[in-house]
Design a protein around this motif. Structure first.
Motif, PDB file in Angstrom:
ATOM      1  N   MET A  77       0.865  -1.168   0.000  1.00 48.94           N
ATOM      2  CA  MET A  77       0.000   0.000   0.000  1.00 48.94           C
ATOM      3  C   MET A  77       0.909   1.228   0.000  1.00 48.94           C
ATOM      4  O   MET A  77       1.807   1.330   0.827  1.00 48.94           O
ATOM      5  CB  MET A  77      -0.901   0.015   1.235  1.00 48.94           C
ATOM      6  CG  MET A  77      -1.896   1.156   1.251  1.00 48.94           C
ATOM      7  SD  MET A  77      -2.932   1.191   2.730  1.00 48.94           S
ATOM      8  CE  MET A  77      -3.808  -0.365   2.589  1.00 48.94           C
ATOM      9  N   LEU A 133      -9.336   3.705   2.431  1.00 45.33           N
ATOM     10  CA  LEU A 133      -9.164   2.709   1.375  1.00 45.33           C
ATOM     11  C   LEU A 133     -10.018   1.477   1.649  1.00 45.33           C
ATOM     12  O   LEU A 133     -10.685   0.964   0.763  1.00 45.33           O
ATOM     13  CB  LEU A 133      -7.698   2.325   1.237  1.00 45.33           C
ATOM     14  CG  LEU A 133      -7.407   1.507  -0.006  1.00 45.33           C
ATOM     15  CD1 LEU A 133      -7.439   2.390  -1.242  1.00 45.33           C
ATOM     16  CD2 LEU A 133      -6.089   0.810   0.116  1.00 45.33           C
ATOM     17  N   PHE A 148     -12.110  -0.921  -2.563  1.00 49.88           N
ATOM     18  CA  PHE A 148     -11.576  -0.834  -3.912  1.00 49.88           C
ATOM     19  C   PHE A 148     -11.129  -2.179  -4.468  1.00 49.88           C
ATOM     20  O   PHE A 148     -10.862  -2.295  -5.643  1.00 49.88           O
ATOM     21  CB  PHE A 148     -10.359   0.097  -3.949  1.00 49.88           C
ATOM     22  CG  PHE A 148     -10.714   1.550  -3.832  1.00 49.88           C
ATOM     23  CD1 PHE A 148     -11.698   2.103  -4.622  1.00 49.88           C
ATOM     24  CD2 PHE A 148     -10.039   2.366  -2.946  1.00 49.88           C
ATOM     25  CE1 PHE A 148     -12.005   3.452  -4.532  1.00 49.88           C
ATOM     26  CE2 PHE A 148     -10.337   3.707  -2.851  1.00 49.88           C
ATOM     27  CZ  PHE A 148     -11.320   4.248  -3.649  1.00 49.88           C
ATOM     28  N   TYR A 149     -11.016  -3.197  -3.638  1.00 48.82           N
ATOM     29  CA  TYR A 149     -10.362  -4.432  -4.058  1.00 48.82           C
ATOM     30  C   TYR A 149     -11.251  -5.640  -3.881  1.00 48.82           C
ATOM     31  O   TYR A 149     -12.093  -5.691  -3.008  1.00 48.82           O
ATOM     32  CB  TYR A 149      -9.063  -4.635  -3.253  1.00 48.82           C
ATOM     33  CG  TYR A 149      -8.153  -3.471  -3.452  1.00 48.82           C
ATOM     34  CD1 TYR A 149      -7.404  -3.355  -4.614  1.00 48.82           C
ATOM     35  CD2 TYR A 149      -8.092  -2.462  -2.516  1.00 48.82           C
ATOM     36  CE1 TYR A 149      -6.598  -2.274  -4.837  1.00 48.82           C
ATOM     37  CE2 TYR A 149      -7.280  -1.372  -2.730  1.00 48.82           C
ATOM     38  CZ  TYR A 149      -6.537  -1.279  -3.883  1.00 48.82           C
ATOM     39  OH  TYR A 149      -5.755  -0.191  -4.101  1.00 48.82           O
ATOM     40  N   TYR A 161      -7.804   9.269  -6.705  1.00 49.28           N
ATOM     41  CA  TYR A 161      -7.162   8.526  -5.611  1.00 49.28           C
ATOM     42  C   TYR A 161      -7.684   9.025  -4.269  1.00 49.28           C
ATOM     43  O   TYR A 161      -8.126  10.173  -4.148  1.00 49.28           O
ATOM     44  CB  TYR A 161      -5.638   8.668  -5.689  1.00 49.28           C
ATOM     45  CG  TYR A 161      -5.049   7.919  -6.861  1.00 49.28           C
ATOM     46  CD1 TYR A 161      -4.801   6.547  -6.772  1.00 49.28           C
ATOM     47  CD2 TYR A 161      -4.789   8.561  -8.065  1.00 49.28           C
ATOM     48  CE1 TYR A 161      -4.286   5.851  -7.853  1.00 49.28           C
ATOM     49  CE2 TYR A 161      -4.272   7.867  -9.149  1.00 49.28           C
ATOM     50  CZ  TYR A 161      -4.034   6.513  -9.034  1.00 49.28           C
ATOM     51  OH  TYR A 161      -3.527   5.822 -10.105  1.00 49.28           O
ATOM     52  N   ASN A 178      -3.729   8.110  -0.642  1.00 49.79           N
ATOM     53  CA  ASN A 178      -3.490   6.666  -0.649  1.00 49.79           C
ATOM     54  C   ASN A 178      -3.640   6.189  -2.092  1.00 49.79           C
ATOM     55  O   ASN A 178      -4.719   6.290  -2.665  1.00 49.79           O
ATOM     56  CB  ASN A 178      -4.477   5.944   0.267  1.00 49.79           C
ATOM     57  CG  ASN A 178      -4.100   4.494   0.487  1.00 49.79           C
ATOM     58  OD1 ASN A 178      -3.501   3.864  -0.371  1.00 49.79           O
ATOM     59  ND2 ASN A 178      -4.458   3.973   1.643  1.00 49.79           N
ATOM     60  N   GLY A 219      -3.355   3.186  -2.978  1.00 54.50           N
ATOM     61  CA  GLY A 219      -3.967   1.868  -2.958  1.00 54.50           C
ATOM     62  C   GLY A 219      -2.953   0.751  -2.839  1.00 54.50           C
ATOM     63  O   GLY A 219      -1.769   0.968  -2.583  1.00 54.50           O
TER      64      GLY A 219
END
Length: 112
Positions: free
Chosen positions: A5, A31, A36-37, A69, A89, A91
């Motif tokens: 990260m 985050l 986001f993932y 972002y 961040n 990511g």
């Protein structure tokens, strides 16, 4: 995959170490809140949990914020003026395949 990260800290502002720790904490939290993932990437990341904190100019941070972002702006309750951009961040990124984030290789680790 070699996941980490990346959090970029505004090197154009004066900020205390405790305040900075809080801002970086907010960046990590945001985050995860935005999800986001997918679970596969998160599970792989959780095995090592590498976080790399780099110094970056405010102008570059503003550019990255416009690109979408995760940006952290301070509320202005203590050391900083309201809405001060403190960090971004980027990511969870594969360090072996930075793609459009190749520019981070030129940045230095944060150390104030």
């Amino acid at each position: 995959m070699n996941l980490a990260m990346y959090i970029l800290v505004n090197n154009d502002i004066k900020i205390g170490k405790g305040k900075l720790a809080g801002q970086v904490g907010h960046a990590v939290e945001v985050l995860y809140e935005k999800k986001f993932y997918d679970e596969e990437i998160l599970n792989h990341y959780r095995k090592n949990r590498k976080k790399i904190i780099l110094s970056c100019s405010q102008s570059k941070l503003e550019e990255l914020e416009k690109e979408g972002y995760a940006a952290i702006r301070d509320l202005g309750l203590t050391q900083l003026e309201s809405n001060t951009l403190t960090c971004i961040n980027l990511g969870i990124v594969d360090r072996n395949n930075l793609g459009v984030l190749e520019f981070i290789k030129e940045l230095k680790l944060y150390s104030k």
